[in-house]
Design an enzyme around this catalytic site. Structure first.
Site, PDB file in Angstrom:
ATOM      1  CB  SER A 145       2.234   6.336  -4.989  1.00  0.00           C
ATOM      2  OG  SER A 145       1.618   6.453  -6.261  1.00  0.00           O
ATOM      3  CE1 TYR A 158       1.919   0.695  -4.873  1.00  0.00           C
ATOM      4  CE2 TYR A 158       1.034   2.704  -5.844  1.00  0.00           C
ATOM      5  CZ  TYR A 158       2.114   1.933  -5.450  1.00  0.00           C
ATOM      6  OH  TYR A 158       3.390   2.411  -5.635  1.00  0.00           O
TER       7      TYR A 158
END
Length: 249
Positions: A145, A158
């Site tokens: 990400s 995350y």
């Protein structure tokens, strides 16, 4: 570009998280590229079977197989199913993952552990089987990400799981020396998927949209195009994290 193991045998891809979101779009793109696709899913067989139907209706070949990516026995069985059905595995796209957001000081540790199990352990378990089984000329594509670089508030846990994916990707690429198997990760930026948009106000979505010089959110098709590149023609791209984010960073 379609690369075949022979003139008559298509390459074979396993796509985890292939029943929805970016994973499903990637599965459909790989099928359109000529690969036989194993759509791996965790808990929604209806969505997985729908993905298979869409692929088959477009002239592709696919099958749905359930597997918990963090369970080594189920992941081994997933690869067994691909080999039994199609003869081998050439591409593994590990798109399965979850995103639970909160400030670091407030995140429930049970949510942290759940994300770690799926995002980190899952990447490790799938990576183990991929490293053992992907055929020469193949590709392993993980999902990272862009938030590991953008460093947005509420994303600490995350982003930490995706930082682990980055490390595994770069090291596995070196460990597979001599195998002719590439290992890379795609790091999407803000992308218009239900996972990304869930719980965000219109104002927040607009702010994230304007982060890119292109002044739009990414689409699943944008990311699937990068997956297609890494899975097929990109034989000289190896051990990389590709930031597919429209220039956000």
């Amino acid at each position: 570009m379609t690369i075949s193991t022979s003139s008559t045998t298509p390459r074979v891809a396993i796509v985890t998280g292939g029943s929805g979101g970016i994973g499903r779009t990637a599965a459909e793109r790989l099928a359109a590229d000529g690969l036989a696709v194993v759509v791996s899913y965790a808990g929604n067989p209806a969505h997985a079977e729908e993905a298979v139907r869409v692929i088959e209706k477009a002239g592709g070949t696919a099958v749905a197989v359930k597997a918990d990516v963090a369970d080594e026995a189920e992941v081994a069985a997933l690869f067994d199913a691909a080999e039994e059905r199609f003869g081998g595995v050439d591409v593994v796209v590990h798109a399965a993952g979850i995103m639970l957001l909160a400030p670091l000081a407030e995140l429930d540790l049970a949510d942290f552990d759940r994300m770690h199990r799926i995002n980190v352990r899952g990447a490790f378990v799938v990576g183990q089987q991929a490293a053992r089984r992907v055929r020469s000329g193949g590709a392993i594509v993980n999902f990272s990400s862009s938030v590991t670089k953008i460093a947005l508030p509420n994303y600490a846990a995350y982003a930490a799981t995706k930082g682990a994916v980055d490390a595994m990707t770069l090291i596995l690429a070196k460990e597979l020396r001599g195998r002719d198997v590439t290992v890379n990760a795609v790091a999407p930026g803000p992308t218009a998927t239900p996972l990304f948009l869930q719980g965000k106000s219109d104002a927040v979505v607009e702010q994230l949209t304007l982060m890119s010089p292109l002044e739009r959110l990414g689409t699943p098709d944008d990311i699937a195009e990068v997956v297609s590149f890494l899975a097929g023609p990109a034989r000289w791209v190896n051990g990389q994290v590709l930031y597919a984010n429209g220039g956000v960073i």
